[in-house]
Design a protein around this motif. Structure first.
Motif, short mmCIF file in Angstrom:
data_model
loop_
_atom_site.label_atom_id
_atom_site.label_comp_id
_atom_site.label_asym_id
_atom_site.label_seq_id
_atom_site.Cartn_x
_atom_site.Cartn_y
_atom_site.Cartn_z
N LEU A 55 100.46 58.39 66.74
CA LEU A 55 99.04 58.75 66.64
C LEU A 55 98.16 57.51 66.62
O LEU A 55 97.14 57.44 67.32
CB LEU A 55 98.81 59.59 65.38
N VAL A 56 98.55 56.51 65.81
CA VAL A 56 97.77 55.27 65.72
C VAL A 56 97.69 54.58 67.09
O VAL A 56 96.63 54.14 67.53
CB VAL A 56 98.38 54.33 64.66
N GLU A 57 98.83 54.49 67.79
CA GLU A 57 98.86 53.77 69.05
C GLU A 57 98.11 54.53 70.15
O GLU A 57 97.48 53.93 71.02
CB GLU A 57 100.31 53.49 69.46
N THR A 58 98.17 55.87 70.11
CA THR A 58 97.43 56.65 71.11
C THR A 58 95.93 56.51 70.90
O THR A 58 95.15 56.36 71.87
CB THR A 58 97.84 58.13 71.05
N ARG A 59 95.51 56.52 69.65
CA ARG A 59 94.07 56.33 69.38
C ARG A 59 93.64 54.91 69.74
O ARG A 59 92.51 54.70 70.19
CB ARG A 59 93.79 56.64 67.90
N ALA A 60 94.54 53.94 69.56
CA ALA A 60 94.23 52.57 69.97
C ALA A 60 94.08 52.49 71.49
O ALA A 60 93.23 51.76 72.01
CB ALA A 60 95.32 51.62 69.50
N LEU A 61 94.91 53.24 72.21
CA LEU A 61 94.88 53.23 73.67
C LEU A 61 93.55 53.75 74.21
O LEU A 61 92.96 53.16 75.13
CB LEU A 61 96.04 54.06 74.23
N ILE A 62 93.06 54.83 73.63
CA ILE A 62 91.82 55.43 74.15
C ILE A 62 90.57 54.86 73.48
O ILE A 62 89.46 55.06 73.96
CB ILE A 62 91.84 56.97 74.04
N GLY A 63 90.74 54.15 72.36
CA GLY A 63 89.61 53.51 71.70
C GLY A 63 88.84 54.45 70.80
O GLY A 63 89.06 55.67 70.79
N PRO A 64 87.90 53.90 70.02
CA PRO A 64 87.11 54.72 69.08
C PRO A 64 86.28 55.78 69.79
O PRO A 64 85.83 55.58 70.92
CB PRO A 64 86.21 53.70 68.38
N SER A 65 86.07 56.88 69.13
CA SER A 65 85.24 57.95 69.67
C SER A 65 83.78 57.49 69.77
O SER A 65 83.27 56.82 68.87
CB SER A 65 85.31 59.18 68.77
N PRO A 66 83.10 57.85 70.86
CA PRO A 66 81.68 57.48 70.99
C PRO A 66 80.80 58.12 69.91
O PRO A 66 79.70 57.63 69.63
CB PRO A 66 81.28 58.01 72.38
N THR A 67 81.28 59.20 69.30
CA THR A 67 80.49 59.90 68.28
C THR A 67 80.84 59.43 66.87
O THR A 67 80.36 60.00 65.89
CB THR A 67 80.72 61.42 68.37
N ARG A 68 81.65 58.41 66.76
CA ARG A 68 82.06 57.90 65.44
C ARG A 68 80.84 57.46 64.64
O ARG A 68 79.98 56.74 65.15
CB ARG A 68 83.01 56.71 65.64
N PRO A 69 80.72 57.88 63.36
CA PRO A 69 79.54 57.53 62.54
C PRO A 69 79.59 56.09 62.05
O PRO A 69 79.89 55.81 60.89
CB PRO A 69 79.60 58.53 61.39
N ARG A 70 79.29 55.15 62.93
CA ARG A 70 79.49 53.73 62.63
C ARG A 70 78.66 53.24 61.44
O ARG A 70 79.14 52.45 60.63
CB ARG A 70 79.19 52.89 63.88
N GLN A 71 77.40 53.67 61.36
CA GLN A 71 76.56 53.20 60.25
C GLN A 71 77.09 53.65 58.90
O GLN A 71 77.15 52.87 57.94
CB GLN A 71 75.12 53.68 60.45
N LEU A 72 77.49 54.91 58.82
CA LEU A 72 78.01 55.44 57.57
C LEU A 72 79.33 54.76 57.21
O LEU A 72 79.55 54.38 56.05
CB LEU A 72 78.22 56.95 57.68
N LEU A 73 80.20 54.57 58.18
CA LEU A 73 81.48 53.92 57.91
C LEU A 73 81.29 52.48 57.48
O LEU A 73 82.03 51.96 56.64
CB LEU A 73 82.38 53.99 59.14
N SER A 74 80.28 51.82 58.04
CA SER A 74 79.98 50.45 57.64
C SER A 74 79.58 50.39 56.17
O SER A 74 79.97 49.48 55.44
CB SER A 74 78.87 49.87 58.52
N LEU A 75 78.82 51.38 55.73
CA LEU A 75 78.42 51.45 54.32
C LEU A 75 79.64 51.69 53.43
O LEU A 75 79.82 51.02 52.40
CB LEU A 75 77.40 52.58 54.12
N LEU A 76 80.51 52.62 53.83
CA LEU A 76 81.67 52.97 53.01
C LEU A 76 82.65 51.81 52.90
O LEU A 76 83.36 51.69 51.91
CB LEU A 76 82.38 54.19 53.61
N ARG A 77 82.69 50.96 53.93
CA ARG A 77 83.62 49.84 53.95
C ARG A 77 83.26 48.74 52.96
O ARG A 77 84.10 47.91 52.63
CB ARG A 77 83.64 49.21 55.34
#
Length: 403
Positions: A92-114
Protein backbone atom coordinates in the motif's frame (compact mmCIF):
# COMPACT_ATOMS: atom_id res chain seq x y z
CA UNK A 1 17.40 3.95 5.13
CA UNK A 2 15.98 5.90 2.17
CA UNK A 3 12.23 5.81 1.65
CA UNK A 4 12.41 7.35 -1.82
CA UNK A 5 12.82 4.87 -4.67
CA UNK A 6 12.88 5.41 -8.45
CA UNK A 7 9.62 4.53 -10.27
CA UNK A 8 11.02 1.40 -11.95
CA UNK A 9 12.13 0.02 -8.56
CA UNK A 10 8.74 0.81 -7.02
CA UNK A 11 6.97 -0.96 -9.89
CA UNK A 12 9.15 -4.05 -9.55
CA UNK A 13 8.59 -4.18 -5.79
CA UNK A 14 4.83 -3.69 -6.13
CA UNK A 15 4.52 -6.40 -8.77
CA UNK A 16 6.53 -8.83 -6.62
CA UNK A 17 4.46 -8.07 -3.52
CA UNK A 18 1.20 -8.45 -5.46
CA UNK A 19 2.30 -11.82 -6.86
CA UNK A 20 2.34 -13.22 -3.32
CA UNK A 21 -1.46 -12.89 -3.11
CA UNK A 22 -3.21 -16.22 -3.84
CA UNK A 23 -6.64 -14.54 -4.23
CA UNK A 24 -8.17 -16.78 -1.53
CA UNK A 25 -10.53 -14.09 -0.24
CA UNK A 26 -9.92 -14.74 3.48
CA UNK A 27 -9.23 -11.02 3.84
CA UNK A 28 -12.70 -9.97 2.71
CA UNK A 29 -14.63 -10.74 5.94
CA UNK A 30 -12.23 -8.65 8.05
CA UNK A 31 -11.99 -5.64 5.72
CA UNK A 32 -13.98 -2.63 7.01
CA UNK A 33 -14.28 -0.93 3.61
CA UNK A 34 -15.45 -4.11 1.89
CA UNK A 35 -18.11 -4.44 4.60
CA UNK A 36 -19.07 -0.81 4.00
CA UNK A 37 -19.44 -1.04 0.21
CA UNK A 38 -19.61 -4.72 -0.76
CA UNK A 39 -17.37 -3.81 -3.69
CA UNK A 40 -14.40 -5.98 -4.69
CA UNK A 41 -12.37 -2.86 -5.54
CA UNK A 42 -12.82 -1.78 -1.90
CA UNK A 43 -11.27 -5.00 -0.61
CA UNK A 44 -7.61 -5.92 -0.03
CA UNK A 45 -7.78 -8.42 -2.90
CA UNK A 46 -9.20 -5.77 -5.21
CA UNK A 47 -6.61 -3.19 -4.18
CA UNK A 48 -3.80 -5.67 -4.74
CA UNK A 49 -5.13 -6.23 -8.27
CA UNK A 50 -5.23 -2.45 -8.84
CA UNK A 51 -1.69 -2.07 -7.54
CA UNK A 52 -0.44 -4.86 -9.81
CA UNK A 53 -2.13 -3.32 -12.85
CA UNK A 54 -0.60 0.09 -12.11
CA UNK A 55 2.86 -1.42 -11.58
CA UNK A 56 2.76 -3.40 -14.83
CA UNK A 57 1.40 -0.53 -16.89
CA UNK A 58 -1.94 -2.23 -17.52
CA UNK A 59 -3.83 0.69 -15.96
CA UNK A 60 -3.43 4.42 -15.45
CA UNK A 61 -3.90 6.08 -12.03
CA UNK A 62 -7.34 7.47 -12.81
CA UNK A 63 -9.38 9.27 -10.16
CA UNK A 64 -11.54 6.16 -9.69
CA UNK A 65 -8.58 3.82 -9.12
CA UNK A 66 -6.88 6.31 -6.82
CA UNK A 67 -10.05 6.66 -4.77
CA UNK A 68 -10.20 2.92 -4.08
CA UNK A 69 -6.60 3.02 -2.84
CA UNK A 70 -7.18 6.20 -0.81
CA UNK A 71 -10.24 4.67 0.86
CA UNK A 72 -8.04 1.97 2.41
CA UNK A 73 -7.75 2.52 6.16
CA UNK A 74 -4.43 0.72 6.50
CA UNK A 75 -5.90 -1.20 9.44
CA UNK A 76 -3.97 -4.35 8.40
CA UNK A 77 -6.71 -6.74 9.49
CA UNK A 78 -6.13 -8.40 6.12
CA UNK A 79 -2.42 -8.85 6.73
CA UNK A 80 -3.06 -10.50 10.08
CA UNK A 81 -5.28 -13.22 8.57
CA UNK A 82 -3.43 -13.68 5.26
CA UNK A 83 -2.28 -17.32 4.82
CA UNK A 84 0.24 -16.26 2.14
CA UNK A 85 1.84 -13.60 4.39
CA UNK A 86 1.33 -10.83 1.84
CA UNK A 87 3.06 -7.66 3.06
CA UNK A 88 0.01 -5.52 2.42
CA UNK A 89 1.31 -2.57 4.44
CA UNK A 90 4.42 -2.35 2.24
CA UNK A 91 2.40 -2.79 -0.95
CA UNK A 92 0.00 0.00 0.00
CA UNK A 93 2.79 2.44 0.94
CA UNK A 94 4.74 1.75 -2.26
CA UNK A 95 1.66 2.00 -4.51
CA UNK A 96 0.73 5.35 -2.99
CA UNK A 97 4.33 6.46 -3.46
CA UNK A 98 4.14 5.43 -7.12
CA UNK A 99 1.06 7.51 -7.88
CA UNK A 100 1.97 10.38 -5.52
CA UNK A 101 -0.15 12.44 -3.12
CA UNK A 102 -3.80 13.06 -3.94
CA UNK A 103 -4.50 16.49 -5.48
CA UNK A 104 -7.31 16.92 -2.94
CA UNK A 105 -5.05 16.28 0.06
CA UNK A 106 -5.73 18.93 2.79
CA UNK A 107 -2.17 20.27 2.82
CA UNK A 108 -2.79 23.33 5.01
CA UNK A 109 -4.55 21.34 7.72
CA UNK A 110 -1.92 18.59 7.66
CA UNK A 111 0.82 21.20 7.94
CA UNK A 112 -0.84 22.49 11.11
CA UNK A 113 -1.22 19.00 12.59
CA UNK A 114 2.43 18.20 11.89
CA UNK A 115 3.74 21.06 14.02
CA UNK A 116 3.08 20.73 17.76
CA UNK A 117 3.99 24.37 18.48
CA UNK A 118 1.42 25.68 15.99
CA UNK A 119 -1.13 23.10 17.07
CA UNK A 120 -0.68 24.05 20.73
CA UNK A 121 -1.05 27.73 19.83
CA UNK A 122 -4.21 27.03 17.81
CA UNK A 123 -5.64 24.96 20.67
CA UNK A 124 -4.88 27.77 23.12
CA UNK A 125 -6.52 30.40 20.92
CA UNK A 126 -9.52 28.15 20.32
CA UNK A 127 -9.87 27.53 24.06
CA UNK A 128 -9.70 31.25 24.84
CA UNK A 129 -12.37 31.95 22.24
CA UNK A 130 -14.61 29.15 23.53
CA UNK A 131 -14.50 27.46 20.14
CA UNK A 132 -15.46 24.05 21.52
CA UNK A 133 -18.81 25.48 22.70
CA UNK A 134 -19.92 26.67 19.29
CA UNK A 135 -17.93 24.37 17.00
CA UNK A 136 -21.07 22.42 16.00
CA UNK A 137 -22.85 25.56 14.81
CA UNK A 138 -19.82 26.59 12.81
CA UNK A 139 -19.36 23.09 11.40
CA UNK A 140 -23.01 22.98 10.31
CA UNK A 141 -22.29 25.85 7.92
CA UNK A 142 -19.71 23.77 6.08
CA UNK A 143 -20.40 20.98 3.54
CA UNK A 144 -20.85 17.49 4.97
CA UNK A 145 -17.71 16.25 3.21
CA UNK A 146 -15.58 19.24 4.27
CA UNK A 147 -12.20 18.42 5.79
CA UNK A 148 -12.38 21.51 8.00
CA UNK A 149 -15.83 20.51 9.21
CA UNK A 150 -14.45 17.13 10.31
CA UNK A 151 -11.52 18.85 12.02
CA UNK A 152 -13.84 21.19 13.91
CA UNK A 153 -16.05 18.35 15.06
CA UNK A 154 -12.99 16.47 16.32
CA UNK A 155 -11.89 19.43 18.43
CA UNK A 156 -11.74 18.19 22.04
CA UNK A 157 -14.26 19.52 24.54
CA UNK A 158 -12.86 21.32 27.59
CA UNK A 159 -12.21 18.78 30.33
CA UNK A 160 -10.78 18.81 33.85
CA UNK A 161 -7.00 18.59 33.94
CA UNK A 162 -6.00 14.93 33.98
CA UNK A 163 -3.66 14.93 36.94
CA UNK A 164 -0.95 12.31 36.63
CA UNK A 165 1.36 11.68 39.60
CA UNK A 166 5.09 11.68 38.96
CA UNK A 167 7.56 8.98 39.89
CA UNK A 168 11.27 9.49 40.59
CA UNK A 169 13.89 8.43 38.05
CA UNK A 170 15.44 5.06 39.01
CA UNK A 171 18.81 5.48 40.69
CA UNK A 172 20.19 2.04 39.82
CA UNK A 173 23.19 2.26 37.50
CA UNK A 174 21.93 -0.70 35.48
CA UNK A 175 18.41 0.68 34.94
CA UNK A 176 17.46 0.08 31.27
CA UNK A 177 17.43 3.29 29.20
CA UNK A 178 14.48 4.04 26.92
CA UNK A 179 13.58 6.83 24.47
CA UNK A 180 9.99 8.11 24.45
CA UNK A 181 8.82 9.66 21.17
CA UNK A 182 6.02 12.23 21.78
CA UNK A 183 4.86 12.69 18.17
CA UNK A 184 2.86 15.66 16.90
CA UNK A 185 -0.90 15.61 17.63
CA UNK A 186 -0.42 13.22 20.55
CA UNK A 187 2.16 15.50 22.19
CA UNK A 188 -0.55 18.18 22.45
CA UNK A 189 -3.85 16.33 22.74
CA UNK A 190 -2.52 13.30 24.65
CA UNK A 191 0.08 14.95 26.87
CA UNK A 192 -1.45 13.24 29.92
CA UNK A 193 -0.75 9.82 28.39
CA UNK A 194 2.86 10.80 27.77
CA UNK A 195 3.22 11.91 31.41
CA UNK A 196 1.54 8.67 32.49
CA UNK A 197 4.00 6.60 30.46
CA UNK A 198 6.93 8.37 32.11
CA UNK A 199 5.47 7.75 35.58
CA UNK A 200 4.70 4.08 35.01
CA UNK A 201 7.99 3.27 33.28
CA UNK A 202 10.03 4.94 36.01
CA UNK A 203 8.04 3.11 38.68
CA UNK A 204 8.83 -0.12 36.81
CA UNK A 205 12.55 0.65 36.97
CA UNK A 206 13.24 2.17 33.55
CA UNK A 207 15.23 5.32 32.86
CA UNK A 208 13.37 7.33 30.22
CA UNK A 209 14.48 10.20 28.00
CA UNK A 210 11.76 12.21 26.28
CA UNK A 211 12.66 13.10 22.72
CA UNK A 212 11.63 16.41 21.08
CA UNK A 213 8.03 16.57 19.85
CA UNK A 214 7.62 16.46 16.06
CA UNK A 215 5.82 14.42 13.41
CA UNK A 216 7.17 10.95 12.64
CA UNK A 217 5.97 11.23 9.03
CA UNK A 218 3.07 8.75 9.21
CA UNK A 219 0.60 11.13 7.58
CA UNK A 220 2.94 11.71 4.65
CA UNK A 221 4.12 8.12 4.31
CA UNK A 222 0.53 6.90 3.99
CA UNK A 223 -0.40 9.86 1.80
CA UNK A 224 2.26 9.12 -0.82
CA UNK A 225 4.45 12.14 -0.03
CA UNK A 226 7.77 10.31 0.16
CA UNK A 227 9.92 13.46 0.12
CA UNK A 228 8.38 14.78 3.34
CA UNK A 229 8.19 11.30 4.86
CA UNK A 230 11.91 10.71 4.33
CA UNK A 231 12.82 14.15 5.70
CA UNK A 232 10.90 13.40 8.89
CA UNK A 233 12.32 9.86 9.09
CA UNK A 234 15.81 11.33 9.01
CA UNK A 235 14.86 13.65 11.85
CA UNK A 236 13.65 10.62 13.84
CA UNK A 237 16.99 8.89 13.29
CA UNK A 238 19.00 11.97 14.30
CA UNK A 239 16.90 12.46 17.46
CA UNK A 240 17.23 8.80 18.44
CA UNK A 241 21.00 8.74 17.87
CA UNK A 242 21.47 11.88 19.96
CA UNK A 243 19.53 10.27 22.81
CA UNK A 244 21.66 7.13 22.99
CA UNK A 245 18.82 4.90 24.22
CA UNK A 246 18.44 1.70 22.17
CA UNK A 247 14.66 1.03 22.45
CA UNK A 248 12.15 3.60 21.13
CA UNK A 249 8.64 3.89 22.60
CA UNK A 250 5.46 5.69 21.54
CA UNK A 251 2.18 5.99 23.46
CA UNK A 252 0.41 6.24 20.08
CA UNK A 253 0.20 2.87 18.28
CA UNK A 254 -0.49 4.72 15.01
CA UNK A 255 3.13 5.97 14.99
CA UNK A 256 4.81 2.61 15.58
CA UNK A 257 4.83 1.34 12.00
CA UNK A 258 6.41 4.54 10.68
CA UNK A 259 8.97 4.67 13.49
CA UNK A 260 9.93 1.05 12.80
CA UNK A 261 10.38 1.89 9.13
CA UNK A 262 12.68 4.78 10.05
CA UNK A 263 14.63 2.62 12.55
CA UNK A 264 14.58 -0.90 11.06
CA UNK A 265 17.35 -2.21 13.32
CA UNK A 266 15.90 -0.77 16.54
CA UNK A 267 13.31 -2.13 18.95
CA UNK A 268 10.32 0.21 18.58
CA UNK A 269 7.40 -0.74 20.81
CA UNK A 270 4.36 0.17 22.85
CA UNK A 271 5.23 1.02 26.51
CA UNK A 272 2.52 -1.43 27.57
CA UNK A 273 4.68 -4.36 26.46
CA UNK A 274 7.55 -3.37 28.75
CA UNK A 275 5.22 -2.49 31.62
CA UNK A 276 3.55 -5.90 31.42
CA UNK A 277 6.97 -7.56 31.65
CA UNK A 278 7.56 -5.78 34.98
CA UNK A 279 3.99 -5.82 36.23
CA UNK A 280 5.14 -7.32 39.53
CA UNK A 281 6.80 -3.97 40.35
CA UNK A 282 3.51 -2.08 39.94
CA UNK A 283 0.65 -1.86 42.42
CA UNK A 284 -2.64 -0.06 41.86
CA UNK A 285 -5.39 1.39 44.03
CA UNK A 286 -8.93 0.02 43.57
CA UNK A 287 -11.29 1.74 41.13
CA UNK A 288 -14.94 0.68 41.09
CA UNK A 289 -15.74 1.67 37.52
CA UNK A 290 -16.99 -0.03 34.35
CA UNK A 291 -14.87 0.88 31.34
CA UNK A 292 -15.27 0.05 27.67
CA UNK A 293 -11.87 -0.81 26.21
CA UNK A 294 -11.58 0.12 22.54
CA UNK A 295 -8.63 -1.62 20.86
CA UNK A 296 -7.37 0.42 17.89
CA UNK A 297 -6.40 -1.47 14.75
CA UNK A 298 -2.77 -0.42 15.11
CA UNK A 299 -2.65 -1.74 18.67
CA UNK A 300 -3.90 -5.11 17.47
CA UNK A 301 -2.08 -5.41 14.16
CA UNK A 302 1.11 -3.36 14.59
CA UNK A 303 1.87 -3.01 18.31
CA UNK A 304 0.34 -6.42 19.15
CA UNK A 305 0.04 -5.16 22.73
CA UNK A 306 -3.61 -5.87 23.51
CA UNK A 307 -2.91 -8.78 25.89
CA UNK A 308 -0.32 -6.68 27.75
CA UNK A 309 -2.86 -3.87 28.15
CA UNK A 310 -5.63 -6.14 29.38
CA UNK A 311 -3.31 -7.83 31.89
CA UNK A 312 -2.28 -4.44 33.31
CA UNK A 313 -5.86 -3.20 33.59
CA UNK A 314 -6.78 -6.40 35.43
CA UNK A 315 -4.27 -5.45 38.12
CA UNK A 316 -6.51 -2.51 39.12
CA UNK A 317 -8.79 -3.93 41.84
CA UNK A 318 -12.57 -3.53 41.26
CA UNK A 319 -12.08 -2.21 37.70
CA UNK A 320 -14.66 -3.79 35.37
CA UNK A 321 -13.12 -3.94 31.88
CA UNK A 322 -15.41 -4.73 28.93
CA UNK A 323 -13.62 -5.00 25.58
CA UNK A 324 -15.47 -3.52 22.60
CA UNK A 325 -16.25 -6.44 20.25
CA UNK A 326 -14.80 -6.82 16.75
CA UNK A 327 -16.46 -6.58 14.28
CA UNK A 328 -16.97 -3.79 13.62
CA UNK A 329 -13.29 -3.87 12.76
CA UNK A 330 -12.33 -0.18 12.57
CA UNK A 331 -13.73 3.06 13.95
CA UNK A 332 -12.82 4.92 10.73
CA UNK A 333 -10.29 7.36 12.18
CA UNK A 334 -7.29 5.77 10.41
CA UNK A 335 -4.88 8.68 10.59
CA UNK A 336 -6.14 11.38 8.23
CA UNK A 337 -8.97 9.24 6.81
CA UNK A 338 -11.49 10.83 9.20
CA UNK A 339 -10.52 14.24 7.78
CA UNK A 340 -10.30 13.33 4.11
CA UNK A 341 -13.37 11.06 3.98
CA UNK A 342 -15.51 12.24 6.92
CA UNK A 343 -18.80 10.73 5.74
CA UNK A 344 -17.29 7.27 5.27
CA UNK A 345 -15.44 7.58 8.57
CA UNK A 346 -18.68 8.50 10.35
CA UNK A 347 -20.43 5.43 8.93
CA UNK A 348 -17.66 3.19 10.22
CA UNK A 349 -17.76 4.91 13.61
CA UNK A 350 -21.47 4.23 14.10
CA UNK A 351 -20.96 0.51 14.51
CA UNK A 352 -18.25 0.98 17.15
CA UNK A 353 -20.31 3.49 19.12
CA UNK A 354 -23.26 1.11 18.98
CA UNK A 355 -21.17 -1.65 20.50
CA UNK A 356 -19.88 0.71 23.20
CA UNK A 357 -23.45 1.71 24.06
CA UNK A 358 -24.43 -1.94 24.53
CA UNK A 359 -21.62 -2.30 27.09
CA UNK A 360 -23.10 0.60 29.12
CA UNK A 361 -19.73 1.91 30.35
CA UNK A 362 -18.96 4.76 32.71
CA UNK A 363 -15.82 5.55 30.74
CA UNK A 364 -14.16 4.74 27.40
CA UNK A 365 -10.48 3.84 27.05
CA UNK A 366 -8.57 3.90 23.76
CA UNK A 367 -4.82 4.15 23.21
CA UNK A 368 -4.82 5.97 19.86
CA UNK A 369 -5.47 9.71 20.01
CA UNK A 370 -6.99 9.82 16.52
CA UNK A 371 -9.47 7.08 17.40
CA UNK A 372 -10.39 8.79 20.64
CA UNK A 373 -11.01 12.19 19.05
CA UNK A 374 -13.02 10.56 16.26
CA UNK A 375 -15.14 8.55 18.68
CA UNK A 376 -15.64 11.61 20.90
CA UNK A 377 -16.95 13.58 17.91
CA UNK A 378 -19.53 10.85 17.39
CA UNK A 379 -20.42 10.87 21.07
CA UNK A 380 -21.03 14.62 20.89
CA UNK A 381 -23.23 14.18 17.85
CA UNK A 382 -25.45 11.65 19.64
CA UNK A 383 -25.44 13.32 23.04
CA UNK A 384 -23.38 10.60 24.69
CA UNK A 385 -20.96 11.95 27.24
CA UNK A 386 -18.72 9.10 28.27
CA UNK A 387 -15.41 10.39 29.67
CA UNK A 388 -12.53 9.06 27.59
CA UNK A 389 -8.80 8.74 28.10
CA UNK A 390 -5.71 6.73 27.24
CA UNK A 391 -5.43 3.52 29.31
CA UNK A 392 -1.97 4.59 30.46
CA UNK A 393 -3.50 7.69 32.05
CA UNK A 394 -5.96 5.63 34.08
CA UNK A 395 -3.20 3.24 35.17
CA UNK A 396 -0.92 6.10 36.28
CA UNK A 397 -3.74 7.76 38.19
CA UNK A 398 -4.34 4.54 40.13
CA UNK A 399 -0.67 3.74 40.65
CA UNK A 400 0.57 3.40 44.21
CA UNK A 401 3.89 5.24 44.34
CA UNK A 402 6.25 4.36 47.14
CA UNK A 403 8.75 7.00 48.27
Amino acid sequence: MALEKPPHTLKQNIAALADQCVQCGLCLPVCPTYALDGNEAESPRGRIAIAAALARGDAEPTTALRTHLDHCLGCLNCQRVCPANVKYDELLVETRALIGPSPTRPRQLLSLLRQPTLLRMAASLGGAAGLARWKQRLAARLPADSTWRAALQSLPEPSPIEHVPSAPEPQAADAPHLALFPGCVASVEDAAAEAAALTLLRAAGYRVTRLPAFCCGAMDLHGGDMVTAERLAERVRESWLACGAPPMLSVTPGCLGTLRRALPDTAVMDPLTLLAERADRLSFRPLARRVALHLPCTQLNVARSESALISLLRKVPALDVATVPRPPHCCGAAGTHMLEFPERAARLREGVLGQIAILAPQQVLSSNIGCRLHLAAGMDEHGRHWPHQHPLTLLAQQLEITP
